[in-house]
Design an enzyme around this catalytic site. Structure first.
Site, PDB file in Angstrom:
ATOM      1  N   GLU A  96     -25.144 -38.029 -14.000  1.00 19.22           N
ATOM      2  CA  GLU A  96     -26.115 -38.195 -15.097  1.00 19.22           C
ATOM      3  C   GLU A  96     -25.546 -39.152 -16.136  1.00 19.22           C
ATOM      4  O   GLU A  96     -24.330 -39.207 -16.340  1.00 19.22           O
ATOM      5  CB  GLU A  96     -26.374 -36.797 -15.700  1.00 19.22           C
ATOM      6  N   ASP A  97     -26.414 -39.887 -16.816  1.00 15.96           N
ATOM      7  CA  ASP A  97     -25.938 -40.798 -17.855  1.00 15.96           C
ATOM      8  C   ASP A  97     -25.451 -40.038 -19.084  1.00 15.96           C
ATOM      9  O   ASP A  97     -24.368 -40.292 -19.596  1.00 15.96           O
ATOM     10  CB  ASP A  97     -27.017 -41.826 -18.241  1.00 15.96           C
ATOM     11  N   ASP A 100     -27.669 -33.999 -23.157  1.00 19.27           N
ATOM     12  CA  ASP A 100     -28.101 -33.816 -24.539  1.00 19.27           C
ATOM     13  C   ASP A 100     -28.400 -32.328 -24.747  1.00 19.27           C
ATOM     14  O   ASP A 100     -27.480 -31.533 -24.946  1.00 19.27           O
ATOM     15  CB  ASP A 100     -29.319 -34.715 -24.761  1.00 19.27           C
ATOM     16  N   PHE A 149     -28.442 -41.350 -31.091  1.00 15.44           N
ATOM     17  CA  PHE A 149     -29.160 -41.854 -29.915  1.00 15.44           C
ATOM     18  C   PHE A 149     -28.450 -43.105 -29.415  1.00 15.44           C
ATOM     19  O   PHE A 149     -28.257 -44.079 -30.144  1.00 15.44           O
ATOM     20  CB  PHE A 149     -30.628 -42.156 -30.242  1.00 15.44           C
ATOM     21  N   ARG A 162     -31.227 -51.034 -21.296  1.00 14.29           N
ATOM     22  CA  ARG A 162     -30.464 -50.501 -20.149  1.00 14.29           C
ATOM     23  C   ARG A 162     -29.416 -51.497 -19.660  1.00 14.29           C
ATOM     24  O   ARG A 162     -28.388 -51.126 -19.121  1.00 14.29           O
ATOM     25  CB  ARG A 162     -31.402 -50.174 -18.980  1.00 14.29           C
TER      26      ARG A 162
END
Ligand code: IMP
Length: 178
Positions: A96-97, A100, A149, A162
């Protein structure tokens, strides 16, 4: 337009991925691993990670949605692309990037277990533990990120940024705060 504040440059990211890939290769030295990337955000991290692994792997992707065009999760995770592989009896590494609230990974771990995997572990490029709402165990975390963020290296805001080779914090001025 939001401002981009540098968090990690490309060299720093690659060093962190090197170290993580070595750990994974050591831990799974005796078996074959199914590496599943979470679309779309993990696509660059996944490509860099698997090329550094020294063990046999097979690769697939899974798609989820929960953010839309917001910076805060809707809390409802859905599958936009199903895993196309038989996972029964397999050791799975979910890539996963960023973690959160933890909702996406909690949902995916349960989903992969329900498909009969022997084990499921999580590898995340970034982790924001301060934001966690659901308990998930991140076995391999490259970097503990601030509560902000972040974009770049696969991570987006509204599908933008991205392609950036480093990781940046998105700073909204008061007029453009969503
Ligand atoms: P969670 O379900 O709240 O843990 O959110 C996980 C997903 O939300 C990630 O796969 C990302 O797509 C997205 N996300 C969470 N935080 C960020 C961020 O800081 N930048 C970009 N995407 C994020």
């Amino acid at each position: 337009m939001p401002e981009l504040l540098p968090v990690l440059d490309q060299e720093a990211v690659e060093k962190l991925i090197d170290e993580t890939a070595q750990r994974i290769s050591r831990d799974y030295a005796d078996g074959q691993l199914v590496v599943i990337g979470v679309l779309k955000g993990a696509f660059i991290f996944m490509a860099d990670l698997v090329r550094r692994l020294t063990i046999p792997v097979v690769i697939d992707f899974v798609g989820t949605s929960s953010y839309g065009d917001q910076t805060v999760s809707s809390g409802h995770v859905g599958l936009t692309r199903e895993i196309g592989m038989d996972l029964r009896g397999k050791d799975v590494l979910l890539v996963e990037d960023i973690v959160d609230t933890g909702q996406t990974l909690a949902f995916l771990v349960a989903h992969i277990r329900s498909l009969g995997a022997r084990s499921v572990k999580i590898c995340a490029l970034l982790d924001k533990p301060a934001r966690r709402q659901v308990k998930v165990e991140v076995a391999y975390r490259c970097y503990e990120a601030p509560d902000a963020f972040l974009v770049g290296y696969g991570l987006d805001f509204n599908e933008c940024y991205r392609q950036l080779s480093g990781i940046y914090r998105l700073q909204f001025n008061t007029e453009s705060t969503p």
